[in-house]
Design a protein around this motif. Structure first.
Motif, PDB file in Angstrom:
ATOM      1  N   LEU A  14      36.492   2.363  17.132  1.00  0.00           N
ATOM      2  CA  LEU A  14      36.246   3.623  17.822  1.00  0.00           C
ATOM      3  C   LEU A  14      37.470   4.510  17.671  1.00  0.00           C
ATOM      4  N   LEU A  15      37.249   5.721  17.237  1.00  0.00           N
ATOM      5  CA  LEU A  15      38.340   6.667  17.119  1.00  0.00           C
ATOM      6  C   LEU A  15      38.549   7.348  18.458  1.00  0.00           C
ATOM      7  N   GLY A  16      39.792   7.455  18.862  1.00  0.00           N
ATOM      8  CA  GLY A  16      40.093   8.083  20.134  1.00  0.00           C
ATOM      9  C   GLY A  16      40.099   9.595  20.037  1.00  0.00           C
ATOM     10  N   LEU A  17      40.303  10.232  21.151  1.00  0.00           N
ATOM     11  CA  LEU A  17      40.373  11.686  21.166  1.00  0.00           C
ATOM     12  C   LEU A  17      41.672  12.176  20.548  1.00  0.00           C
ATOM     13  N   THR A  18      42.707  11.364  20.653  1.00  0.00           N
ATOM     14  CA  THR A  18      43.998  11.735  20.100  1.00  0.00           C
ATOM     15  C   THR A  18      44.763  10.482  19.692  1.00  0.00           C
ATOM     16  N   GLU A  19      45.622  10.637  18.732  1.00  0.00           N
ATOM     17  CA  GLU A  19      46.483   9.536  18.307  1.00  0.00           C
ATOM     18  C   GLU A  19      47.820   9.563  19.031  1.00  0.00           C
ATOM     19  N   ASP A  20      48.080  10.625  19.762  1.00  0.00           N
ATOM     20  CA  ASP A  20      49.349  10.782  20.476  1.00  0.00           C
ATOM     21  C   ASP A  20      49.369   9.888  21.711  1.00  0.00           C
ATOM     22  N   PRO A  21      50.242   8.879  21.744  1.00  0.00           N
ATOM     23  CA  PRO A  21      50.257   7.962  22.895  1.00  0.00           C
ATOM     24  C   PRO A  21      50.684   8.620  24.201  1.00  0.00           C
ATOM     25  N   SER A  22      51.387   9.736  24.134  1.00  0.00           N
ATOM     26  CA  SER A  22      51.820  10.382  25.376  1.00  0.00           C
ATOM     27  C   SER A  22      50.661  11.095  26.073  1.00  0.00           C
ATOM     28  N   LEU A  23      49.596  11.416  25.352  1.00  0.00           N
ATOM     29  CA  LEU A  23      48.441  12.075  25.961  1.00  0.00           C
ATOM     30  C   LEU A  23      47.413  11.091  26.502  1.00  0.00           C
ATOM     31  N   GLN A  24      47.517   9.822  26.139  1.00  0.00           N
ATOM     32  CA  GLN A  24      46.513   8.840  26.556  1.00  0.00           C
ATOM     33  C   GLN A  24      46.432   8.682  28.078  1.00  0.00           C
ATOM     34  N   PRO A  25      47.562   8.619  28.817  1.00  0.00           N
ATOM     35  CA  PRO A  25      47.423   8.531  30.291  1.00  0.00           C
ATOM     36  C   PRO A  25      46.745   9.751  30.904  1.00  0.00           C
ATOM     37  N   LEU A  26      47.010  10.928  30.341  1.00  0.00           N
ATOM     38  CA  LEU A  26      46.363  12.137  30.846  1.00  0.00           C
ATOM     39  C   LEU A  26      44.859  12.085  30.608  1.00  0.00           C
ATOM     40  N   ILE A  27      44.464  11.692  29.415  1.00  0.00           N
ATOM     41  CA  ILE A  27      43.038  11.591  29.090  1.00  0.00           C
ATOM     42  C   ILE A  27      42.375  10.523  29.949  1.00  0.00           C
ATOM     43  N   PHE A  28      43.052   9.379  30.133  1.00  0.00           N
ATOM     44  CA  PHE A  28      42.505   8.312  30.974  1.00  0.00           C
ATOM     45  C   PHE A  28      42.301   8.794  32.398  1.00  0.00           C
ATOM     46  N   SER A  29      43.302   9.450  32.976  1.00  0.00           N
ATOM     47  CA  SER A  29      43.177   9.905  34.365  1.00  0.00           C
ATOM     48  C   SER A  29      42.116  10.989  34.503  1.00  0.00           C
ATOM     49  N   LEU A  30      41.979  11.842  33.501  1.00  0.00           N
ATOM     50  CA  LEU A  30      40.959  12.884  33.537  1.00  0.00           C
ATOM     51  C   LEU A  30      39.553  12.274  33.538  1.00  0.00           C
ATOM     52  N   PHE A  31      39.291  11.343  32.615  1.00  0.00           N
ATOM     53  CA  PHE A  31      37.960  10.733  32.546  1.00  0.00           C
ATOM     54  C   PHE A  31      37.698   9.812  33.740  1.00  0.00           C
ATOM     55  N   LEU A  32      38.726   9.114  34.222  1.00  0.00           N
ATOM     56  CA  LEU A  32      38.548   8.268  35.406  1.00  0.00           C
ATOM     57  C   LEU A  32      38.210   9.109  36.627  1.00  0.00           C
ATOM     58  N   SER A  33      38.897  10.234  36.799  1.00  0.00           N
ATOM     59  CA  SER A  33      38.601  11.080  37.959  1.00  0.00           C
ATOM     60  C   SER A  33      37.199  11.679  37.867  1.00  0.00           C
ATOM     61  N   MET A  34      36.777  12.102  36.670  1.00  0.00           N
ATOM     62  CA  MET A  34      35.412  12.627  36.521  1.00  0.00           C
ATOM     63  C   MET A  34      34.374  11.544  36.804  1.00  0.00           C
ATOM     64  N   TYR A  35      34.645  10.318  36.344  1.00  0.00           N
ATOM     65  CA  TYR A  35      33.723   9.216  36.587  1.00  0.00           C
ATOM     66  C   TYR A  35      33.626   8.903  38.082  1.00  0.00           C
ATOM     67  N   LEU A  36      34.763   8.853  38.751  1.00  0.00           N
ATOM     68  CA  LEU A  36      34.755   8.554  40.187  1.00  0.00           C
ATOM     69  C   LEU A  36      34.069   9.646  40.989  1.00  0.00           C
ATOM     70  N   VAL A  37      34.278  10.895  40.627  1.00  0.00           N
ATOM     71  CA  VAL A  37      33.597  11.999  41.319  1.00  0.00           C
ATOM     72  C   VAL A  37      32.090  11.908  41.107  1.00  0.00           C
ATOM     73  N   THR A  38      31.681  11.572  39.890  1.00  0.00           N
ATOM     74  CA  THR A  38      30.252  11.436  39.599  1.00  0.00           C
ATOM     75  C   THR A  38      29.630  10.321  40.417  1.00  0.00           C
ATOM     76  N   VAL A  39      30.267   9.157  40.420  1.00  0.00           N
ATOM     77  CA  VAL A  39      29.706   8.009  41.145  1.00  0.00           C
ATOM     78  C   VAL A  39      29.717   8.261  42.650  1.00  0.00           C
ATOM     79  N   LEU A  40      30.836   8.741  43.180  1.00  0.00           N
ATOM     80  CA  LEU A  40      30.907   8.964  44.629  1.00  0.00           C
ATOM     81  C   LEU A  40      29.976  10.089  45.078  1.00  0.00           C
ATOM     82  N   GLY A  41      29.858  11.145  44.289  1.00  0.00           N
ATOM     83  CA  GLY A  41      28.933  12.228  44.644  1.00  0.00           C
ATOM     84  C   GLY A  41      27.494  11.761  44.681  1.00  0.00           C
ATOM     85  N   ASN A  42      27.107  10.983  43.685  1.00  0.00           N
ATOM     86  CA  ASN A  42      25.730  10.472  43.663  1.00  0.00           C
ATOM     87  C   ASN A  42      25.489   9.445  44.760  1.00  0.00           C
ATOM     88  N   LEU A  43      26.501   8.641  45.071  1.00  0.00           N
ATOM     89  CA  LEU A  43      26.358   7.702  46.191  1.00  0.00           C
ATOM     90  C   LEU A  43      26.213   8.444  47.516  1.00  0.00           C
TER      91      LEU A  43
END
Length: 129
Positions: A14-43
């Motif tokens: 799987l190819l990632g969104l970026t190869e830059d390792p310094s951006l990976q925590p930002l991308i992870f936190s962004l997608f994790l927060s969107m996922y948590l908002v989606t799950v908690l909102g629907n719950l």
């Protein structure tokens, strides 16, 4: 004798969104927060509908089912993506890919059916007035 490629596919890279390792925590936190908002909102929608007896109507049952379907659809994609963002081995097995695609297709078809039921119910209310 048959000649050709005799290799089998056991996993996909799987190819990632970026190869830059310094951006990976930002991308992870962004997608994790969107996922948590989606799950908690629907719950919260499911909890509100199930706790209030005035909302026990067919339209709210379909809305509750749509919220549950949205949780399932999000949970079939995003957790694996979050693991792949954090892990150094960004691969998925052939069977895992097949299951993920099947789950996405099933939940998308179910969402389309639920939206069609909601539209038909709304059309029935509009035409009766």
């Amino acid at each position: 004798m048959k000649t050709g490629n005799q290799t089998t596919v056991s996993k996909f890279l799987l190819l990632g969104l970026t190869e830059d390792p310094s951006l990976q925590p930002l991308i992870f936190s962004l997608f994790l927060s969107m996922y948590l908002v989606t799950v908690l909102g629907n719950l919260l929608i499911i909890l509100a509908i199930s706790s209030d007896s005035n909302l026990h109507t067919p339209m709210y049952f379909v809305l509750c089912s749509l919220s549950f379907n949205d949780i399932c659809l999000s949970s079939s994609i995003i957790p694996k993506m979050l693991v792949n963002i954090l892990a150094q081995d960004q691969s998925i097995t052939y069977a895992g890919c097949l299951f993920q695609v099947c789950f996405v297709l099933v939940f998308m078809a179910m969402e389309s059916c639920l939206l069609a039921v909601m539209a038909y119910d709304r059309y029935g209310h509009l035409s009766s007035t």
